[in-house]
Design a protein around this motif. Structure first.
Motif, mmCIF file in Angstrom:
data_model
loop_
_atom_site.group_PDB
_atom_site.id
_atom_site.type_symbol
_atom_site.label_atom_id
_atom_site.label_comp_id
_atom_site.label_asym_id
_atom_site.label_seq_id
_atom_site.Cartn_x
_atom_site.Cartn_y
_atom_site.Cartn_z
ATOM 1 N N GLU A 1 -35.719 -55.747 -37.205
ATOM 2 C CA GLU A 1 -35.285 -54.439 -35.537
ATOM 3 C C GLU A 1 -33.824 -53.610 -36.539
ATOM 4 O O GLU A 1 -32.711 -54.903 -36.194
ATOM 5 C CB GLU A 1 -34.598 -55.390 -34.483
ATOM 6 C CG GLU A 1 -34.832 -54.354 -33.519
ATOM 7 C CD GLU A 1 -35.298 -54.757 -32.139
ATOM 8 O OE1 GLU A 1 -35.908 -54.708 -31.243
ATOM 9 O OE2 GLU A 1 -34.025 -56.168 -31.760
ATOM 10 N N SER B 1 -42.316 -48.158 -41.302
ATOM 11 C CA SER B 1 -40.579 -48.255 -40.759
ATOM 12 C C SER B 1 -41.864 -46.921 -39.513
ATOM 13 O O SER B 1 -42.022 -46.341 -39.426
ATOM 14 C CB SER B 1 -39.097 -48.337 -40.637
ATOM 15 O OG SER B 1 -39.374 -48.746 -42.123
ATOM 16 N N TYR B 2 -40.684 -47.039 -37.731
ATOM 17 C CA TYR B 2 -40.773 -46.591 -37.093
ATOM 18 C C TYR B 2 -39.747 -46.966 -36.328
ATOM 19 O O TYR B 2 -38.722 -47.608 -35.963
ATOM 20 C CB TYR B 2 -42.224 -46.281 -36.274
ATOM 21 C CG TYR B 2 -41.931 -47.818 -35.217
ATOM 22 C CD1 TYR B 2 -41.448 -47.652 -33.704
ATOM 23 C CD2 TYR B 2 -42.870 -48.286 -35.905
ATOM 24 C CE1 TYR B 2 -41.924 -49.344 -33.562
ATOM 25 C CE2 TYR B 2 -42.809 -50.735 -35.556
ATOM 26 C CZ TYR B 2 -42.569 -50.636 -34.352
ATOM 27 O OH TYR B 2 -42.827 -51.739 -33.234
ATOM 28 N N ALA B 3 -39.480 -45.742 -35.727
ATOM 29 C CA ALA B 3 -38.317 -45.461 -34.979
ATOM 30 C C ALA B 3 -38.466 -44.951 -33.430
ATOM 31 O O ALA B 3 -39.557 -44.495 -32.725
ATOM 32 C CB ALA B 3 -37.156 -44.200 -35.143
ATOM 33 N N ASP C 1 -31.468 -46.721 -28.996
ATOM 34 C CA ASP C 1 -32.577 -46.490 -30.160
ATOM 35 C C ASP C 1 -31.991 -47.580 -31.010
ATOM 36 O O ASP C 1 -31.606 -48.375 -31.108
ATOM 37 C CB ASP C 1 -31.602 -45.643 -30.467
ATOM 38 C CG ASP C 1 -31.868 -44.545 -29.495
ATOM 39 O OD1 ASP C 1 -32.082 -44.213 -28.379
ATOM 40 O OD2 ASP C 1 -30.974 -43.518 -29.867
ATOM 41 N N TYR C 2 -33.389 -47.611 -31.630
ATOM 42 C CA TYR C 2 -33.651 -48.361 -32.276
ATOM 43 C C TYR C 2 -34.701 -48.418 -34.134
ATOM 44 O O TYR C 2 -35.774 -47.222 -33.389
ATOM 45 C CB TYR C 2 -34.519 -50.212 -31.968
ATOM 46 C CG TYR C 2 -35.543 -50.422 -31.111
ATOM 47 C CD1 TYR C 2 -36.519 -50.938 -32.120
ATOM 48 C CD2 TYR C 2 -35.952 -49.938 -29.654
ATOM 49 C CE1 TYR C 2 -37.779 -51.072 -30.662
ATOM 50 C CE2 TYR C 2 -36.681 -49.370 -28.637
ATOM 51 C CZ TYR C 2 -37.715 -50.573 -29.692
ATOM 52 O OH TYR C 2 -38.923 -50.597 -28.763
ATOM 53 N N VAL C 3 -34.792 -48.681 -34.458
ATOM 54 C CA VAL C 3 -36.188 -49.197 -35.987
ATOM 55 C C VAL C 3 -36.505 -50.071 -36.153
ATOM 56 O O VAL C 3 -35.679 -51.393 -35.907
ATOM 57 C CB VAL C 3 -35.334 -47.942 -36.778
ATOM 58 C CG1 VAL C 3 -36.831 -47.826 -38.276
ATOM 59 C CG2 VAL C 3 -34.786 -46.739 -36.730
#
Length: 93
Positions: free
Chosen positions: A89, A66-68, A37-39
């Motif tokens: 990231e 930002s988004y995930a 999982d990442y942002v």
């Protein structure tokens, strides 16, 4: 030969990996699959072109917005701007 985006590891510990990505105009990551999982924290406002299994699409991004995304995302990310594009990231371990 495509221009490659440049990644710089900023921090890593037992919980996260933080990487800065810098894209010259037209630079790309190459096709890859996200194992975690990442942002993403955009540092630049502009458009990134995403080549995904379903086809290509342009993603407009705003600096600081930002988004995930969940692990398993597969794509190639290309700077569609005529200027350098940067983002941070943050991968979650």
């Amino acid at each position: 030969m495509p221009i490659k985006a440049v990644s710089t590891l900023q921090a890593e510990n037992d919980r996260v990996i933080v990487t800065e990505w810098r894209f010259a105009p037209g630079a790309e990551t190459g096709h890859h699959v996200h194992a975690r999982d990442y942002v993403v924290v955009p540092l630049t406002t502009g458009v990134l072109r995403l080549e995904e299994p379903a086809g290509a699409r342009d993603a407009p991004l705003q600096a600081g917005a930002s988004y995930a995304r969940a692990a398993g995302v597969t794509h190639n990310v290309i700077n569609a701007n005529d200027y350098e594009f940067r983002f941070i990231e943050i991968e979650l371990k």
